[in-house]
Design a protein around this motif. Structure first.
Motif, PDB file in Angstrom:
ATOM      1  N   ARG A  56     -54.876 -20.156 115.163  1.00 15.69           N
ATOM      2  CA  ARG A  56     -55.827 -19.646 116.146  1.00 15.69           C
ATOM      3  C   ARG A  56     -55.122 -19.098 117.382  1.00 15.69           C
ATOM      4  N   LYS A  57     -54.111 -19.815 117.858  1.00 17.07           N
ATOM      5  CA  LYS A  57     -53.362 -19.335 119.021  1.00 17.07           C
ATOM      6  C   LYS A  57     -52.645 -18.024 118.688  1.00 17.07           C
ATOM      7  N   SER A  58     -52.131 -17.923 117.473  1.00 20.16           N
ATOM      8  CA  SER A  58     -51.435 -16.699 117.065  1.00 20.16           C
ATOM      9  C   SER A  58     -52.397 -15.522 117.028  1.00 20.16           C
ATOM     10  N   ALA A  59     -53.566 -15.709 116.431  1.00 23.36           N
ATOM     11  CA  ALA A  59     -54.540 -14.622 116.334  1.00 23.36           C
ATOM     12  C   ALA A  59     -54.985 -14.158 117.711  1.00 23.36           C
ATOM     13  N   GLU A  60     -55.242 -15.114 118.597  1.00 25.88           N
ATOM     14  CA  GLU A  60     -55.696 -14.753 119.944  1.00 25.88           C
ATOM     15  C   GLU A  60     -54.631 -13.964 120.694  1.00 25.88           C
ATOM     16  N   ALA A  61     -53.362 -14.340 120.506  1.00 27.28           N
ATOM     17  CA  ALA A  61     -52.273 -13.652 121.210  1.00 27.28           C
ATOM     18  C   ALA A  61     -51.951 -12.293 120.588  1.00 27.28           C
ATOM     19  N   ILE A  62     -52.019 -12.196 119.272  1.00 28.83           N
ATOM     20  CA  ILE A  62     -51.570 -10.979 118.581  1.00 28.83           C
ATOM     21  C   ILE A  62     -52.668  -9.918 118.484  1.00 28.83           C
ATOM     22  N   VAL A  63     -53.898 -10.346 118.155  1.00 34.90           N
ATOM     23  CA  VAL A  63     -54.975  -9.358 118.001  1.00 34.90           C
ATOM     24  C   VAL A  63     -56.075  -9.528 119.043  1.00 34.90           C
ATOM     25  N   GLY A  64     -55.957 -10.549 119.885  1.00 41.36           N
ATOM     26  CA  GLY A  64     -56.947 -10.733 120.940  1.00 41.36           C
ATOM     27  C   GLY A  64     -58.311 -11.153 120.448  1.00 41.36           C
ATOM     28  N   ALA A  65     -58.358 -11.833 119.303  1.00 44.30           N
ATOM     29  CA  ALA A  65     -59.635 -12.262 118.740  1.00 44.30           C
ATOM     30  C   ALA A  65     -59.435 -13.538 117.937  1.00 44.30           C
ATOM     31  N   ARG A  66     -60.487 -14.280 117.756  1.00 43.21           N
ATOM     32  CA  ARG A  66     -60.433 -15.478 116.922  1.00 43.21           C
ATOM     33  C   ARG A  66     -60.506 -15.087 115.450  1.00 43.21           C
ATOM     34  N   ARG A  67     -59.860 -15.877 114.627  1.00 40.84           N
ATOM     35  CA  ARG A  67     -59.902 -15.645 113.190  1.00 40.84           C
ATOM     36  C   ARG A  67     -60.253 -16.951 112.479  1.00 40.84           C
ATOM     37  N   ALA A  68     -60.927 -16.840 111.355  1.00 39.98           N
ATOM     38  CA  ALA A  68     -61.236 -18.017 110.553  1.00 39.98           C
ATOM     39  C   ALA A  68     -59.951 -18.586 109.957  1.00 39.98           C
ATOM     40  N   VAL A  69     -59.921 -19.902 109.788  1.00 40.21           N
ATOM     41  CA  VAL A  69     -58.779 -20.586 109.190  1.00 40.21           C
ATOM     42  C   VAL A  69     -59.245 -21.224 107.886  1.00 40.21           C
ATOM     43  N   LEU A  70     -58.440 -21.098 106.837  1.00 40.25           N
ATOM     44  CA  LEU A  70     -58.829 -21.567 105.504  1.00 40.25           C
ATOM     45  C   LEU A  70     -57.872 -22.643 105.012  1.00 40.25           C
ATOM     46  N   ALA A  71     -58.419 -23.812 104.675  1.00 39.90           N
ATOM     47  CA  ALA A  71     -57.616 -24.886 104.094  1.00 39.90           C
ATOM     48  C   ALA A  71     -57.546 -24.714 102.586  1.00 39.90           C
ATOM     49  N   VAL A  72     -56.348 -24.550 102.063  1.00 39.56           N
ATOM     50  CA  VAL A  72     -56.131 -24.481 100.617  1.00 39.56           C
ATOM     51  C   VAL A  72     -55.776 -25.886 100.145  1.00 39.56           C
ATOM     52  N   PRO A  73     -56.565 -26.504  99.279  1.00 38.88           N
ATOM     53  CA  PRO A  73     -56.277 -27.879  98.858  1.00 38.88           C
ATOM     54  C   PRO A  73     -54.878 -28.023  98.253  1.00 38.88           C
ATOM     55  N   VAL A  74     -54.198 -29.075  98.635  1.00 32.09           N
ATOM     56  CA  VAL A  74     -52.843 -29.306  98.143  1.00 32.09           C
ATOM     57  C   VAL A  74     -52.830 -29.392  96.622  1.00 32.09           C
ATOM     58  N   TRP A  75     -53.843 -30.064  96.049  1.00 35.24           N
ATOM     59  CA  TRP A  75     -53.856 -30.223  94.592  1.00 35.24           C
ATOM     60  C   TRP A  75     -53.915 -28.864  93.890  1.00 35.24           C
ATOM     61  N   ALA A  76     -54.670 -27.934  94.467  1.00 35.55           N
ATOM     62  CA  ALA A  76     -54.777 -26.605  93.864  1.00 35.55           C
ATOM     63  C   ALA A  76     -53.460 -25.847  93.988  1.00 35.55           C
ATOM     64  N   ALA A  77     -52.841 -25.946  95.168  1.00 40.91           N
ATOM     65  CA  ALA A  77     -51.569 -25.266  95.386  1.00 40.91           C
ATOM     66  C   ALA A  77     -50.495 -25.805  94.437  1.00 40.91           C
ATOM     67  N   LYS A  78     -50.476 -27.131  94.216  1.00 44.60           N
ATOM     68  CA  LYS A  78     -49.501 -27.726  93.298  1.00 44.60           C
ATOM     69  C   LYS A  78     -49.763 -27.281  91.861  1.00 44.60           C
ATOM     70  N   PHE A  79     -51.027 -27.095  91.525  1.00 46.45           N
ATOM     71  CA  PHE A  79     -51.365 -26.581  90.191  1.00 46.45           C
ATOM     72  C   PHE A  79     -50.810 -25.176  90.008  1.00 46.45           C
ATOM     73  N   TYR A  80     -50.981 -24.332  91.043  1.00 45.46           N
ATOM     74  CA  TYR A  80     -50.443 -22.971  90.977  1.00 45.46           C
ATOM     75  C   TYR A  80     -48.914 -22.998  90.823  1.00 45.46           C
ATOM     76  N   ALA A  81     -48.280 -23.953  91.521  1.00 50.91           N
ATOM     77  CA  ALA A  81     -46.821 -24.071  91.413  1.00 50.91           C
ATOM     78  C   ALA A  81     -46.417 -24.518  90.015  1.00 50.91           C
ATOM     79  N   ALA A  82     -47.203 -25.453  89.441  1.00 50.67           N
ATOM     80  CA  ALA A  82     -46.862 -25.997  88.123  1.00 50.67           C
ATOM     81  C   ALA A  82     -46.974 -24.949  87.020  1.00 50.67           C
ATOM     82  N   ILE A  83     -47.920 -24.030  87.157  1.00 48.55           N
ATOM     83  CA  ILE A  83     -48.078 -23.013  86.107  1.00 48.55           C
ATOM     84  C   ILE A  83     -47.295 -21.736  86.407  1.00 48.55           C
ATOM     85  N   GLY A  84     -46.522 -21.760  87.519  1.00 53.39           N
ATOM     86  CA  GLY A  84     -45.579 -20.681  87.778  1.00 53.39           C
ATOM     87  C   GLY A  84     -46.096 -19.479  88.538  1.00 53.39           C
ATOM     88  N   ILE A  85     -47.323 -19.554  89.084  1.00 52.93           N
ATOM     89  CA  ILE A  85     -47.837 -18.371  89.793  1.00 52.93           C
ATOM     90  C   ILE A  85     -47.713 -18.495  91.310  1.00 52.93           C
TER      91      ILE A  85
END
Length: 308
Positions: free
Chosen positions: A232-261
């Protein structure tokens, strides 16, 4: 000092900042560069082309030097190209430290990383620790720096953050981070980002401060942030606006890592693991020995947000 300093990774993000800091204090520099050319045009810099495993290049670069600053590291492995944490972090450090001993260059500064420890969960931290141990046992007059996440306008991470803030990189609609829990809402480790120019100042200060010999310094900026706060601080400083933040579940990210993508999406297993660990430190030892405080993320981001 001043004298002549050999810098590995001299054309990289941190290396360029350190070379500039050295030049500003009237040091001469031998910079080891590989594929990326040195962008600094200064009579005080001599570019040495070669890799960490090119003994001739290392000997040439170290000739006539009073110190070495070893910076080369990776965050993404490319095993098919022989680029692994073990080879770059440990074997690369061994090659540079051995070359320093061989050429009689006793003063040696090593860039490690905050979170490096013998029981680290990631291969990144395990190989960084093995490299540290080799340096400690080398007989050199060493100093080891363990920075938190390093930020600045030339850094890959902040360039990606700027793309997210402008909706120009996946997932386009929000700025992502890895979060614990079923939907990622249980958060991640805290960060203490350190400005690249402050880190460069610290490295060069080491050359002029004998008190730092034989010491390991964790170092972070003066501000601790969560991942959503950083975005949020980065978006406000760089583009002067708020941006939505998205949490990617760790379990999903580890699944993507396990299948190589995961690499196709710009991350790997070690980054997922490290994102859940606290990446903060107590700066008191650093401040006592160096006599100054690194700047916080918000303050230093203002200095270069316009360049993003």
């Amino acid at each position: 000092m001043p004298g002549r300093v050999f810098v590995t990774g001299g054309s990289g993000f941190v290396g360029s900042a350190i070379v500039e800091e050295l030049l500003s204090r009237n040091y001469a520099v031998n910079a080891l560069v590989n594929r990326r050319k040195l962008q600094i045009d200064d009579a005080g810099v001599h570019s040495v082309t070669g890799s960490l495993f090119d003994a001739q290049a290392l000997d040439s670069g170290l000739r006539g030097c009073d110190a070495v600053i070893h910076l080369v590291g990776i965050i993404m492995e490319k095993p098919r190209k022989g680029i692994t944490f073990e080879r770059i972090h440990f074997e690369g450090t061994k090659a540079v430290a051995d070359a320093a001993v061989r050429n009689g260059v006793r003063r040696y500064l090593q860039m490690s990383a905050l979170g490096t420890r013998p029981n680290g969960r990631s291969e990144y931290h395990k190989t960084k620790f093995r490299a540290e141990q080799y340096v400690r046992e080398s007989g050199l007059d060493w100093t080891i720096m363990r920075p938190s996440m390093i930020h600045g306008p030339r850094g890959e991470f902040m360039r990606m953050v700027a793309k997210w803030a402008r909706h120009k990189a996946p997932p386009f609609v929000a700025m992502p981070y890895f979060g614990a829990g079923l939907f990622g809402g249980k958060g991640a480790g805290m960060l203490q980002p350190v400005y690249v120019k402050d880190l460069a100042r610290a490295f060069v200060d080491c050359l002029e401060n004998p008190k730092t010999i034989g010491e390991v310094y964790p170092v972070g900026g003066s501000e601790q942030l969560s991942w959503p706060e950083l975005h949020r601080k980065s978006a406000e400083a760089i583009v002067g606006a708020r941006r939505a933040v998205l949490a990617v579940p760790v379990w999903a990210a580890k699944f993507y890592a396990a299948i190589g993508i995961a690499p196709l999406l710009g991350f790997n297993r070690d980054q997922i693991i490290m994102s859940q660990e606290e990446n903060t430190c107590d700066n008191r030892k650093f401040e006592d020995d160096f006599g100054w405080k690194p700047r916080g993320f918000t303050e230093s981001l203002r200095l270069y947000a316009g360049q993003m």
